[in-house]
Design an enzyme around this catalytic site. Structure first.
Site, PDB file in Angstrom:
ATOM      1  N   ARG A 134       4.407 -20.623 -32.103  1.00 42.45           N
ATOM      2  CA  ARG A 134       3.674 -20.295 -30.873  1.00 42.45           C
ATOM      3  C   ARG A 134       4.531 -20.699 -29.689  1.00 42.45           C
ATOM      4  O   ARG A 134       4.936 -21.857 -29.571  1.00 42.45           O
ATOM      5  CB  ARG A 134       2.328 -21.028 -30.802  1.00 42.45           C
ATOM      6  CG  ARG A 134       1.349 -20.392 -29.794  1.00 42.45           C
ATOM      7  CD  ARG A 134       0.093 -21.241 -29.581  1.00 42.45           C
ATOM      8  NE  ARG A 134       0.458 -22.474 -28.925  1.00 42.45           N
ATOM      9  CZ  ARG A 134      -0.061 -23.673 -29.229  1.00 42.45           C
ATOM     10  NH1 ARG A 134      -0.966 -23.790 -30.177  1.00 42.45           N
ATOM     11  NH2 ARG A 134       0.324 -24.738 -28.577  1.00 42.45           N
ATOM     12  N   GLU A 154       6.948 -24.877 -23.830  1.00 41.88           N
ATOM     13  CA  GLU A 154       7.582 -25.371 -25.059  1.00 41.88           C
ATOM     14  C   GLU A 154       7.460 -24.304 -26.140  1.00 41.88           C
ATOM     15  O   GLU A 154       6.661 -23.372 -26.028  1.00 41.88           O
ATOM     16  CB  GLU A 154       6.920 -26.660 -25.553  1.00 41.88           C
ATOM     17  CG  GLU A 154       5.477 -26.461 -25.957  1.00 41.88           C
ATOM     18  CD  GLU A 154       4.998 -27.427 -27.035  1.00 41.88           C
ATOM     19  OE1 GLU A 154       5.830 -28.042 -27.722  1.00 41.88           O
ATOM     20  OE2 GLU A 154       3.774 -27.540 -27.197  1.00 41.88           O
ATOM     21  N   ASN A 156       6.709 -24.051 -30.276  1.00 45.06           N
ATOM     22  CA  ASN A 156       6.193 -24.836 -31.404  1.00 45.06           C
ATOM     23  C   ASN A 156       6.597 -24.207 -32.729  1.00 45.06           C
ATOM     24  O   ASN A 156       6.358 -23.014 -32.952  1.00 45.06           O
ATOM     25  CB  ASN A 156       4.664 -24.882 -31.339  1.00 45.06           C
ATOM     26  CG  ASN A 156       4.186 -25.676 -30.136  1.00 45.06           C
ATOM     27  OD1 ASN A 156       4.314 -26.897 -30.091  1.00 45.06           O
ATOM     28  ND2 ASN A 156       3.668 -24.970 -29.136  1.00 45.06           N
ATOM     29  N   SER A 161      -1.433 -24.373 -33.566  1.00 46.29           N
ATOM     30  CA  SER A 161      -2.867 -24.266 -33.845  1.00 46.29           C
ATOM     31  C   SER A 161      -3.595 -23.326 -32.884  1.00 46.29           C
ATOM     32  O   SER A 161      -2.995 -22.733 -31.992  1.00 46.29           O
ATOM     33  CB  SER A 161      -3.495 -25.652 -33.813  1.00 46.29           C
ATOM     34  OG  SER A 161      -3.318 -26.215 -32.547  1.00 46.29           O
ATOM     35  N   LYS A 341      12.011 -30.906 -28.563  1.00 43.20           N
ATOM     36  CA  LYS A 341      12.205 -30.654 -27.119  1.00 43.20           C
ATOM     37  C   LYS A 341      13.705 -30.704 -26.768  1.00 43.20           C
ATOM     38  O   LYS A 341      14.163 -30.019 -25.865  1.00 43.20           O
ATOM     39  CB  LYS A 341      11.452 -31.692 -26.292  1.00 43.20           C
ATOM     40  CG  LYS A 341       9.962 -31.875 -26.667  1.00 43.20           C
ATOM     41  CD  LYS A 341       9.135 -30.673 -26.322  1.00 43.20           C
ATOM     42  CE  LYS A 341       7.636 -30.911 -26.447  1.00 43.20           C
ATOM     43  NZ  LYS A 341       7.095 -30.898 -27.824  1.00 43.20           N
ATOM     44  N   LYS A 403       9.830 -35.779 -21.553  1.00 40.35           N
ATOM     45  CA  LYS A 403       9.268 -35.457 -22.874  1.00 40.35           C
ATOM     46  C   LYS A 403      10.036 -36.127 -24.010  1.00 40.35           C
ATOM     47  O   LYS A 403      11.267 -36.027 -24.069  1.00 40.35           O
ATOM     48  CB  LYS A 403       9.325 -33.946 -23.119  1.00 40.35           C
ATOM     49  CG  LYS A 403       8.534 -33.128 -22.142  1.00 40.35           C
ATOM     50  CD  LYS A 403       8.546 -31.664 -22.575  1.00 40.35           C
ATOM     51  CE  LYS A 403       7.780 -30.818 -21.595  1.00 40.35           C
ATOM     52  NZ  LYS A 403       7.658 -29.436 -22.076  1.00 40.35           N
ATOM     53  N   GLU A 407       5.029 -33.953 -30.975  1.00 41.00           N
ATOM     54  CA  GLU A 407       4.124 -32.806 -30.871  1.00 41.00           C
ATOM     55  C   GLU A 407       2.684 -33.283 -30.782  1.00 41.00           C
ATOM     56  O   GLU A 407       2.372 -34.409 -31.151  1.00 41.00           O
ATOM     57  CB  GLU A 407       4.261 -31.914 -32.111  1.00 41.00           C
ATOM     58  CG  GLU A 407       5.611 -31.266 -32.280  1.00 41.00           C
ATOM     59  CD  GLU A 407       5.977 -30.367 -31.124  1.00 41.00           C
ATOM     60  OE1 GLU A 407       5.079 -29.754 -30.516  1.00 41.00           O
ATOM     61  OE2 GLU A 407       7.173 -30.300 -30.801  1.00 41.00           O
ATOM     62  N   GLY A 408       1.830 -32.389 -30.341  1.00 42.95           N
ATOM     63  CA  GLY A 408       0.401 -32.660 -30.442  1.00 42.95           C
ATOM     64  C   GLY A 408      -0.246 -33.147 -29.158  1.00 42.95           C
ATOM     65  O   GLY A 408      -1.440 -33.405 -29.119  1.00 42.95           O
ATOM     66  N   ARG A 491      -5.143 -21.653 -22.836  1.00 37.34           N
ATOM     67  CA  ARG A 491      -5.789 -22.953 -22.655  1.00 37.34           C
ATOM     68  C   ARG A 491      -5.833 -23.244 -21.169  1.00 37.34           C
ATOM     69  O   ARG A 491      -4.839 -23.060 -20.467  1.00 37.34           O
ATOM     70  CB  ARG A 491      -4.990 -24.047 -23.377  1.00 37.34           C
ATOM     71  CG  ARG A 491      -5.122 -23.948 -24.888  1.00 37.34           C
ATOM     72  CD  ARG A 491      -4.187 -24.901 -25.582  1.00 37.34           C
ATOM     73  NE  ARG A 491      -2.801 -24.569 -25.322  1.00 37.34           N
ATOM     74  CZ  ARG A 491      -1.773 -25.319 -25.700  1.00 37.34           C
ATOM     75  NH1 ARG A 491      -1.971 -26.446 -26.329  1.00 37.34           N
ATOM     76  NH2 ARG A 491      -0.546 -24.930 -25.434  1.00 37.34           N
TER      77      ARG A 491
HETATM   78  P1  ADP Z   1       3.331 -30.995 -26.889  1.00 33.68           P
HETATM   79  O1  ADP Z   1       4.297 -30.550 -27.921  1.00 33.68           O
HETATM   80  O2  ADP Z   1       2.917 -32.413 -27.055  1.00 33.68           O
HETATM   81  O3  ADP Z   1       2.182 -30.052 -26.716  1.00 33.68           O
HETATM   82  P2  ADP Z   1       4.252 -29.972 -24.292  1.00 33.68           P
HETATM   83  O4  ADP Z   1       5.675 -29.755 -23.941  1.00 33.68           O
HETATM   84  O5  ADP Z   1       3.458 -28.763 -24.544  1.00 33.68           O
HETATM   85  O6  ADP Z   1       4.188 -31.002 -25.505  1.00 33.68           O
HETATM   86  O7  ADP Z   1       3.577 -30.806 -23.121  1.00 33.68           O
HETATM   87  C1  ADP Z   1       2.196 -31.086 -23.111  1.00 33.68           C
HETATM   88  C2  ADP Z   1       1.545 -30.525 -21.857  1.00 33.68           C
HETATM   89  O8  ADP Z   1       2.212 -31.011 -20.695  1.00 33.68           O
HETATM   90  C3  ADP Z   1       1.579 -29.012 -21.730  1.00 33.68           C
HETATM   91  O9  ADP Z   1       0.501 -28.411 -22.411  1.00 33.68           O
HETATM   92  C4  ADP Z   1       1.481 -28.813 -20.224  1.00 33.68           C
HETATM   93  O10 ADP Z   1       0.134 -28.886 -19.776  1.00 33.68           O
HETATM   94  C5  ADP Z   1       2.232 -30.018 -19.688  1.00 33.68           C
HETATM   95  N1  ADP Z   1       3.634 -29.649 -19.416  1.00 33.68           N
HETATM   96  C6  ADP Z   1       4.678 -29.782 -20.266  1.00 33.68           C
HETATM   97  N2  ADP Z   1       5.825 -29.335 -19.693  1.00 33.68           N
HETATM   98  C7  ADP Z   1       5.497 -28.899 -18.471  1.00 33.68           C
HETATM   99  C8  ADP Z   1       6.233 -28.331 -17.378  1.00 33.68           C
HETATM  100  N3  ADP Z   1       7.546 -28.142 -17.438  1.00 33.68           N
HETATM  101  N4  ADP Z   1       5.545 -28.009 -16.245  1.00 33.68           N
HETATM  102  C9  ADP Z   1       4.216 -28.204 -16.160  1.00 33.68           C
HETATM  103  N5  ADP Z   1       3.473 -28.747 -17.146  1.00 33.68           N
HETATM  104  C10 ADP Z   1       4.091 -29.099 -18.288  1.00 33.68           C
HETATM  105 MG    MG Z   2       4.203 -28.757 -29.103  1.00 32.69          MG
HETATM  106 MG    MG Z   3       2.235 -28.131 -26.069  1.00 34.26          MG
END
Ligand code: ADP
Ligand code: MG
Ligand code: MG
Length: 515
Positions: A134, A154, A156, A161, A341, A403, A407-408, A491
């Site tokens: 995803r 990101e 995945n 999910s 990441k 970051k 994950e999660g 979401r």
């Molecule tokens: P995970 O793998 O834990 O889901 P993410 O990279 O998706 O990690 O980060 C979690 C959340 O943080 C994302 O769903 C988003 O809401 C926020 N986020 C992450 N990166 C960014 C970004 N570059 N700009 C804005 N929000 C971000």
């Molecule tokens: Mg993720």
């Molecule tokens: Mg995420």
């Protein structure tokens, strides 16, 4: 960005109408399986000791608006992204070089790499690998930019999910948008409602078809005598998001006629075994009926993506046991690691080697350029340089997120907290993290959300679009036998909330109306 499209959306809702909508959605959710197990903190001590309760998944009352052209961009890029991550997974040397820097500071990554090394030493018996991916995006609309663009949050590669529940949200909103004459109209009138419905959402069909393709590609039983074949879902104990997973297993059993069994990650070594005399290493699943065994063609991990899934050496042994088996893994350890990441940061580096073109040598350069445009600036923190400068200065840090390789949801450090956080840990550990520029979503959108505890939240929101893709490939030859895109997820979270996960409690499931 034309902010005005949001100014009168969604239509105003008086309290009686809102109450009607909330109660309709609450009931629809349970009737149709748009549900989650309640968070333990919602349930008073002793009330649900048998674990029978379920509640609606957090969901928005209205679909959110999403620019059609950007949605189409995301959909069009998915099979290219699938190929990119399959190609990265095939290149163990390249992946290993990126992992090298993480291994000495991150036990979790180091232990995953060790699983790969152990199986590599013995020899992999399964070269096919399945990805259910995803790719997550936000609309980037800084005030200076003329037109909003699509930026990847990101990518995945494990336990992607909400395919099961997101297609239900699209059905819920579609039903509310098309309430037939003679029934109370569900939504107040709005010009955007006249001829629009959310685009079709085939997440369940697409993800299940990916698993079914792997099942078929496995071929015949490798056991003597032959055993019936099945797919195993490796799951977490007390999974709250079980109904999302059941949407996929139900499709596999009912439509593809493939038996599916769920195994808690802590029970893998009790419920499965590999006969030591069989050089093919089939993974045998012992059902609850002592006289019935199946051979697993495919193991689909909805666990083992977080350190909390590995509570003892036995859990690492279980992961190794799956990895060395003949079952097709979704994902393999290497494919899981390709979703770090850190990899996304390396791919996004503007200078240096053109990784995208090397991984996708036969792709149209224009398509590669489009994919590259979805990258937001990301920085390495291993050495002195721009990343460290941006992260340690409170003013520039305010426009970034930090970051780790996790994950999660719930793992990132945001904005002004970044400099202080970095100074609180040894400098030698900074390389565990990557710094990413914050995507700036449009300011206008509003929505209302019904949370799982019944609370109704309203206000300015930010949407995150996920696009699903599935790919089956051979790790030794790179040959791809199945590569599809299908299904999406929106979401939606409050504008001032940094994090985004639904399971982690920050977002609500939503659907889209394209404009
Ligand atoms: P995970 O793998 O834990 O889901 P993410 O990279 O998706 O990690 O980060 C979690 C959340 O943080 C994302 O769903 C988003 O809401 C926020 N986020 C992450 N990166 C960014 C970004 N570059 N700009 C804005 N929000 C971000
Ligand atoms: Mg993720
Ligand atoms: Mg995420």
């Amino acid at each position: 960005m034309d902010g005005s499209i949001y100014s009168n959306y969604p239509p105003p809702l008086d309290p009686a109408w809102e109450k009607f909508l909330v109660s309709t959605i609450k009931d629809w959710a349970i009737q149709n399986g748009l549900a989650v197990r309640p968070h333990p903190s919602f349930v008073p001590e002793g009330v649900d000791s048998k674990g029978v309760l379920a509640t609606n998944a957090p969901v928005t009352l209205f679909p959110s608006l999403f620019p059609k052209a950007r949605f189409e961009d995301a959909v069009a890029l998915q099979t290219v992204y699938n190929e990119l991550y399959a190609a990265i997974t095939c290149n163990e040397a390249w992946l290993g070089k990126v992992m090298e820097n993480l291994i000495d500071v991150d036990d979790f990554i180091s232990n995953l790499w060790k699983v790969h090394l152990a199986v590599q030493k013995e020899g992999y018996v399964q070269t096919l690998s399945l990805g259910l991916f995803r790719s997550d995006y936000m609309i980037h609309a800084p005030s200076t930019s003329a037109s909003p663009s699509l930026k990847q949050v990101e990518f995945n590669t494990i336990s992607s999910s909400f395919g099961g529940l997101s297609s239900l949200v699209a059905s819920l909103h579609s039903e509310l948008l098309t309430s037939p004459p003679g029934r109370p109209i569900s939504y107040p009138p709005h010009p955007l409602f006249d001829s629009r419905l959310p685009p079709s959402n085939t997440a369940v069909e697409t993800l299940s078809a990916g698993l079914a393709a792997a099942h078929k590609a496995y071929g015949v039983s490798k056991s003597t005598p032959p055993l019936p074949l099945c797919i195993l879902f490796i799951v977490q104990e007390n999974e709250r998001n079980i109904f999302d997973q059941l949407a996929l297993s139900k499709q596999l059993s009912n439509v593809s006629k493939i038996p599916v069994f769920r195994v808690n990650s802590s029970e893998i070594l009790d419920r499965t075994f590999i006969p030591e005399y069989n050089a093919f290493r089939p993974l045998i699943y012992q059902t609850h009926n002592p006289s019935v065994q199946f051979e697993a063609t495919t193991v689909y991990l909805r666990a083992f993506y977080a350190p909390s899934d590995y509570n003892s050496p036995r859990d690492w042994e279980a992961r190794t046991h799956l990895e060395r088996s003949a079952a097709i893994k979704c994902p393999t350890v290497l494919n899981q690691l390709s979703g770090c990441k850190k990899i996304q940061q390396v791919l996004a580096e503007p200078a240096g080697p053109d990784h995208l073109s090397s991984f996708l040598p036969h792709k149209d350069p224009e398509l590669i350029a489009k994919l590259r445009e979805t990258f937001a600036p990301q920085y390495d923190l291993a050495t002195e340089g721009q990343g460290r400068e941006l992260a340690l200065n409170p003013e520039t840090a305010a426009n970034h997120v930090l970051k780790p390789q996790r994950e999660g949801g719930g793992n990132n450090i945001y904005k002004k907290e970044i400099p202080e956080f970095l100074r609180s840990i040894p400098e030698s550990e900074w390389k565990r993290w990557v710094l990413m520029e914050l995507i700036q979503p449009p300011a206008g959108p509003k929505n209302i959300a019904l949370r799982s505890d019944g609370e109704v939240l309203r206000g300015n929101v930010v949407g995150e679009l996920g696009v699903y893709g599935t790919i089956l490939w051979d790790n030794s030859t790179g040959e791809i036998s199945h590569n599809e895109q299908g299904g999406w997820l929106l979401r939606t979270k409050g504008k001032d909330v940094n994090e985004g996960g639904v399971a982690a409690g920050f977002s609500s499931l939503d659907s889209i109306l394209l404009y």
